[in-house]
Write a protein that holds these residues in place. Structure first.
Motif, short mmCIF file in Angstrom:
data_model
loop_
_atom_site.label_atom_id
_atom_site.label_comp_id
_atom_site.label_asym_id
_atom_site.label_seq_id
_atom_site.Cartn_x
_atom_site.Cartn_y
_atom_site.Cartn_z
N LEU A 1 -1.46 6.25 2.57
CA LEU A 1 -0.88 6.73 3.81
C LEU A 1 -1.59 6.06 4.98
CD1 LEU A 1 1.15 8.93 4.88
CD2 LEU A 1 -0.85 10.43 5.14
N GLU A 2 -0.81 5.44 5.89
CA GLU A 2 -1.44 4.79 7.04
C GLU A 2 -1.76 5.83 8.11
OE1 GLU A 2 -1.34 0.83 9.80
OE2 GLU A 2 0.54 1.42 8.85
N LEU B 1 0.83 -1.21 0.00
CA LEU B 1 0.00 0.00 0.00
C LEU B 1 0.86 1.26 0.00
CD1 LEU B 1 -2.72 -1.20 2.51
CD2 LEU B 1 -3.09 -0.70 0.09
N ASP B 2 1.93 1.26 0.79
CA ASP B 2 2.82 2.41 0.83
C ASP B 2 3.41 2.70 -0.55
OD1 ASP B 2 2.31 2.57 3.53
OD2 ASP B 2 4.21 1.66 4.14
N ASN B 3 3.77 1.64 -1.28
CA ASN B 3 4.35 1.81 -2.61
C ASN B 3 3.36 2.38 -3.61
OD1 ASN B 3 6.84 0.83 -1.79
ND2 ASN B 3 6.43 -1.27 -2.44
N PHE C 1 -7.08 13.93 2.40
CA PHE C 1 -6.20 12.79 2.13
C PHE C 1 -6.92 11.84 1.17
CE2 PHE C 1 -4.44 14.36 6.08
CZ PHE C 1 -3.07 14.22 5.88
N GLU C 2 -6.32 11.60 0.01
CA GLU C 2 -7.04 10.88 -1.04
C GLU C 2 -6.85 9.37 -1.00
OE1 GLU C 2 -5.79 12.73 -4.65
OE2 GLU C 2 -6.69 14.68 -4.12
N LYS C 3 -5.78 8.88 -0.35
CA LYS C 3 -5.51 7.43 -0.29
C LYS C 3 -5.02 7.11 1.12
CE LYS C 3 -3.72 5.60 -4.14
NZ LYS C 3 -2.81 5.35 -5.26
#
Length: 512
Positions: free
Chosen positions: A196-197, A190-192, A244-246
């Motif tokens: 954003l967590e 997900l980070d790649n 925050f979009e993702k």
């Protein structure tokens, strides 16, 4: 057991009398068993290498034959044999304060932690070994381990005393290694992709984001009730409102529900939200993510689960709830033209039990699906287009307001993922929450409550968004071929072994 413990205590005391500690402060390790087995795989039988090593682990077996002994020690990565020769270990005793070979024979028991220094050799029988020059006691074990030939066969004890399970069952240790690696892989994946967590609160004034009964606790200073979160959804969607979009969060969820082979009241999920996407995008993301996890963890997209071969490389089925109910039961819900009584009679004819809560066509459809269809979905199957009554946070279809843009992923008869095109209309969302609140007021403890702050956030404006939740524990069950969710949770919730009258009623300021 008490005699064994007493004997081991005496051995611990004897170390102290000799001027050594039974419980060391530290030990410097130079290598692991895995590193040594890989680096020195080339050695021939009987060959030695003058390569200095310090290694530590738990003693798993011991054989003493006069002036020679063979121990096996275990560390996190595996096991290795110790070659113990009286002449080598006792060589420097006169010049240095060291433990002797005789101390080793008399004091060390299976279960003890020891550290050793030495060099590497492969025995004449082909066993890679440490030729020990000196040793230290790191921690004296006062209780024996389960018999290595029978292992820990008591299932309840395996869960209750997980540390014993990990010591004697290599499979259990591998399960939790796999779990840790999969969780790390999901975060990196997900980070790649620029997600954003975000950490959302576990203690909440209103528990929302799912239909579930929450755990209740009490904050003393504020003198208010608080709930352990049943989902991370509503706070992550607030972050989308904020720009925050993702976003995602991988963490613990708490639901005051029953315990079974597929349910634990405390479990792990990952929830993912992406602006400008819908449930079709989430379907594609789910399939891609799970395939990549399987390829990394299993090395293949074809796995065996409980004697069932599952091929994840084939296109995953996508089918509506109505269509799949018709496929497996023959009941066509579109044929009833809204006649609920006729539909209920047809359902009764195939022995579906319905509670009083099943009072709409959509709830009836879902009841048939859960009782007659869900367990038959072995291959990965996206069941789409759910009834609006059971999906209070999902966007309705454009041409049919009775169903919503939602899917659930089923594999081996279990729900693994749940996703929607998120409902972003604040007026529609308020009406649905009000309906849920009325059900809650009538006694449905799993119904959603009204969250005024979340409704206010929606009125500020939320972009079109796709949302997804994946159950991590059930995914690990699949990957590790585990039959019960308790096999993949290190410390599952268990009924206390002894329940006193005093503990039957929890004080109001404790989690219930």
């Amino acid at each position: 057991m008490s005699e064994i413990r007493e004997a081991r205590l005496q051995k611990a005391d004897s170390l102290v009398r000799k001027g050594f500690s039974s419980y060391a402060e530290s030990f410097k390790i130079s290598h692991t068993t895995k590193f040594l087995s890989q680096k020195f795989d080339y050695l021939e039988n009987g060959q030695e290498e003058d390569y200095s090593i310090s290694i530590a682990g738990r003693v798993m077996s011991k054989r003493v034959m006069g002036k020679i002994a063979f121990f096996t020690i275990s560390d996190q990565e595996g096991q290795i044999q110790l070659y113990l020769d009286q002449r080598i270990i006792n060589l420097d005793l006169e010049h240095k304060k060291l433990l002797s070979f005789e101390d080793l024979k008399e004091i060390v028991d299976i279960g003890d932690w020891i550290g050793v220094y030495g060099t590497i050799k492969k025995t004449n029988k082909g066993e890679l070994s440490i030729k020990v020059e000196k040793w230290e006691m790191l921690s004296k074990s006062l209780q024996p381990l389960p018999d290595k030939w029978h292992g820990l066969t008591d299932i309840e004890k395996r869960y209750r005393q997980r540390y014993l399970d990990l010591i004697v069952n290599p499979h259990s240790k591998n399960v939790f290694k796999t779990r840790a690696k999969c969780i790390s892989f999901i975060r990196k994946w997900l980070d790649n992709r620029n997600f954003l967590e975000i950490e959302t609160p576990i203690l909440q004034s209103e528990a929302g984001g799912a239909d579930a009964r929450p755990f209740i606790t009490h904050h003393n200073t504020l003198d208010i009730p608080l709930y352990l979160r049943i989902a991370t959804e509503l706070h992550l969607k607030r972050m989308v409102v904020g720009g925050f979009e993702k976003v995602y969060e991988l963490g613990r969820i708490f639901r005051n529900e029953g315990i079974s082979t597929r349910h634990n009241p405390e479990f792990t999920s990952v929830e993912i939200y992406e602006a400008y996407s819908d449930y079709i995008d989430m379907m594609n993301l789910t399939e891609e993510l799970i395939k990549d996890i399987l390829a990394d963890a299993c090395g293949s997209l074809i796995i065996n689960y409980q004697n069932k071969e599952i091929d994840f490389s084939k296109p995953w089925t996508r089918i509506s709830m109505k269509a799949i109910v018709k496929k497996y039961t023959g009941i066509d819900f579109d044929s009833f033209s809204g006649d609920f009584l006729a539909a209920k009679q047809a359902v009764k004819n195939i022995n579906v039990d319905c509670s009083n809560k099943v009072n709409t066509m959509g709830r009836l459809l879902n009841e048939v699906f859960e009782q007659k269809v869900e367990s038959k979905l072995i291959e990965p199957t996206f069941v789409i287009d759910y009834p609006v009554e059971i999906s209070p946070l999902a966007r309705p279809h454009h041409d049919n307001k009775e169903i919503v843009q939602r899917f659930e992923l089923f594999i081996v008869g279990r729900e693994l993922a749940n996703a929607f095109s998120e409902l972003i209309d604040p007026v529609d969302q308020r009406e649905r929450m009000q309906l849920q609140q009325s059900l809650r007021d009538e006694g449905d403890l799993e119904a959603h409550c009204i969250d005024e702050d979340f409704l206010n956030a929606l009125e500020i404006g939320m972009p079109p968004t796709g949302g997804l939740g994946i159950g991590i524990d059930r995914l690990i069950m699949l990957i590790t071929n585990s039959a019960s969710i308790r096999d993949v949770i290190p410390f599952p919730l268990l009924k206390p072994e002894i329940t006193s009258k005093k503990s039957e009623k929890s004080p109001s300021n404790e989690v219930k």
